[in-house]
Scaffold this active site. Structure first.
Site, short mmCIF file in Angstrom:
data_model
loop_
_atom_site.label_atom_id
_atom_site.label_comp_id
_atom_site.label_asym_id
_atom_site.label_seq_id
_atom_site.Cartn_x
_atom_site.Cartn_y
_atom_site.Cartn_z
N GLY A 51 -12.35 -47.94 65.86
CA GLY A 51 -11.28 -48.32 66.77
C GLY A 51 -11.82 -48.90 68.07
NE ARG A 103 -7.77 -44.89 65.52
CZ ARG A 103 -8.88 -44.66 66.21
NH1 ARG A 103 -10.06 -44.86 65.62
NH2 ARG A 103 -8.83 -44.24 67.45
CG ASP A 131 -13.72 -39.05 70.84
OD1 ASP A 131 -12.62 -39.23 70.29
OD2 ASP A 131 -14.36 -39.96 71.39
CE LYS A 154 -9.20 -40.22 70.19
NZ LYS A 154 -10.09 -41.22 70.83
#
Length: 464
Positions: free
Chosen positions: A120, A148, A346, A373
């Site tokens: 991403g 996403r 994260d 995510k």
């Protein structure tokens, strides 16, 4: 580099004896992406040491090659040779990459779709670069990335003049055409996102006038630090309420740099939590980036009772760095401030594992970002934790976890990782403090960010 297929799948991680030793984690993924991009836009040769050679970063390198960058990996086998086309990016045997940039505005029309794999960051930041170049690019990705949403980037980049044709739901595959000249943007971030901020700033590099980004909630600031290091005319103003106002003067001329990439704190999170949880362990993790916008997990684990000592603190390439000495500790449940989320976004999956082993209840809120995510990390972690014997309540924006009081988790599986590298590594850590081991359905996605993950744990004494 370990390839995507070097990890057995499925794979079981079992109860470990005390972990010990000193290890280094791969280079910071965020900094690695940005070092390649900005080096490719500088005029002259940049050198990057410690670049993460995981699949996500290599996807960035491949896309830059497709837009005119020449990327060669120098090895003894080819006598140091390689192909040349446009910007020259090559890697020495000693792991130092050399990048000859094409200059701001010098990206070329790619002749094929840009395959972003699972990344991403590559997708959103490169879209920012393309937005102010007069070229058209198609972005594709794997099944996970293609789910996403990209609207958070396409919306502001449309305002600078870029146009988009997206798949339903503003998802990949998508095709964009940049604007040259682009329109400078004054934008307040509606969500805390370093990727959106960075995409706008990267678009601003080749845009006449001033690009301005207002960030109500601070996020990782690697882009700002590195842009200034490359010579961009960038200023950051911090207001009394913590809001950051970033201004960038466009049509920049970037100067080449020598960059040393620190160890990725998001990767260090896994051996750090493992060392805290496995009784009798003491582990040193060397050369970890300690940027305040990324250090939320260390603060959280210390609040839970974790023994984490920072030694040899120093600054490398404008980034704070240190070595972490982590000693097994009894952890307590915690209810962290949701405002902390951007500084450890994260790391929440492995933080959930720490909470599962703690004394008492932990409540995590304000984690809407985890829903979009690589997987829906709240739902995926909740399902997996239940499968290995943890009592969990899933919230719309978070999760409630009842800790085991330091007792080993039952274990089980196979855990469905949904092609998410951080889910896979988090449950691998859980397996080290389980009675029956934890089986992960697919460890191959780990190669996107931490190709040496299993070997590193085994070096410390883990059983996999």
């Amino acid at each position: 580099m370990t390839s995507h297929n070097d990890q057995p799948s499925p794979m079981t991680f079992t109860a470990a004896p005390a972990l010990s030793g000193s290890v280094a984690v791969p280079g910071d993924k965020s900094i690695s992406h940005r070092s390649l991009m900005l080096s490719a836009l500088a005029v002259g040769e940049s050198r990057v040491e410690g670049l993460l050679e995981g699949e996500d970063v290599l996807a960035t390198a491949a896309a830059l090659r497709a837009m005119g960058a020449k990327i060669t990996k120098v090895s003894a086998a080819d006598g140091g040779g390689g192909r040349a086309m446009g910007a020259d990016i090559r890697r020495d045997d000693d792991g130092i990459w050399h990048i000859h940039g094409v200059g701001v505005g010098g990206l070329l029309q790619p002749q094929e779709a840009l395959d972003m794999g699972n990344s991403g960051t590559s997708t959103r930041l490169l879209m920012g670069l393309v937005a102010s170049h007069g070229i058209t690019a198609t972005f594709v990705g794997d099944a996970s990335l293609s789910k996403r949403p990209m609207a958070r980037v396409t919306e502001p980049l449309s305002r600078v003049g870029a146009s988009f044709t997206t798949s339903p739901g503003d998802r990949l595959p998508l095709t964009m055409t940049g604007a040259c000249p682009a329109v400078p943007l004054d934008y307040t971030l509606p969500v805390a996102s370093a990727q959106v901020k960075s995409a706008i700033l990267l678009a601003g590099l080749n845009t006449p006038g001033i690009t301005r980004v207002v960030e109500p909630i601070p996020t990782r600031d690697h882009s700002e630090r590195m842009l200034k290091g490359f010579g961009a005319d960038l200023e950051v103003e911090v207001q009394a309420d913590g809001t950051r106002i970033i201004t960038l003067k466009g049509e920049a001329e970037l100067k080449p740099q020598n960059i040393v990439v620190p160890g990725d704190p998001s990767s260090a999170a896994f051996p750090m939590v493992a060392a805290l949880l496995v009784p009798g362990s003491q582990v040193t993790i060397a050369n970890v980036g300690l940027n305040a916008t990324r250090a939320g997990l260390i603060d959280l684990l210390r609040e839970m009772g974790g023994s984490i000592e920072i030694i040899n603190a120093r600054e490398v390439g404008g980034e704070p760095v240190g070595d972490l000495v982590v000693t097994a500790s009894a952890l307590n449940g915690v209810e962290p401030d949701p405002a902390r989320a951007p500084s450890m976004i994260d790391e929440y999956p492995v933080a959930f594992v720490a909470a599962a082993f703690a004394h008492g209840r932990s409540i995590f809120r304000g984690l809407d970002e985890l829903r979009v995510k690589e997987s829906d990390r709240i739902a995926t972690m909740a399902t997996g934790l239940r499968a290995i014997g943890v009592t969990v309540e899933e919230l719309e924006d978070g999760i409630i976890i009842e800790g085991s009081g330091g007792q080993p988790l039952p274990g089980g599986g196979p855990i469905a990782t949904r092609l998410d590298h951080r889910i896979a590594m988090s449950f691998a850590v859980a397996g080290l403090v389980s009675r029956d081991g934890v089986t992960i359905d697919d460890m191959r996605p780990v190669a996107t960010s931490f190709p040496t993950f299993t070997a590193l744990l085994q070096t410390l004494g883990a059983i996999a």
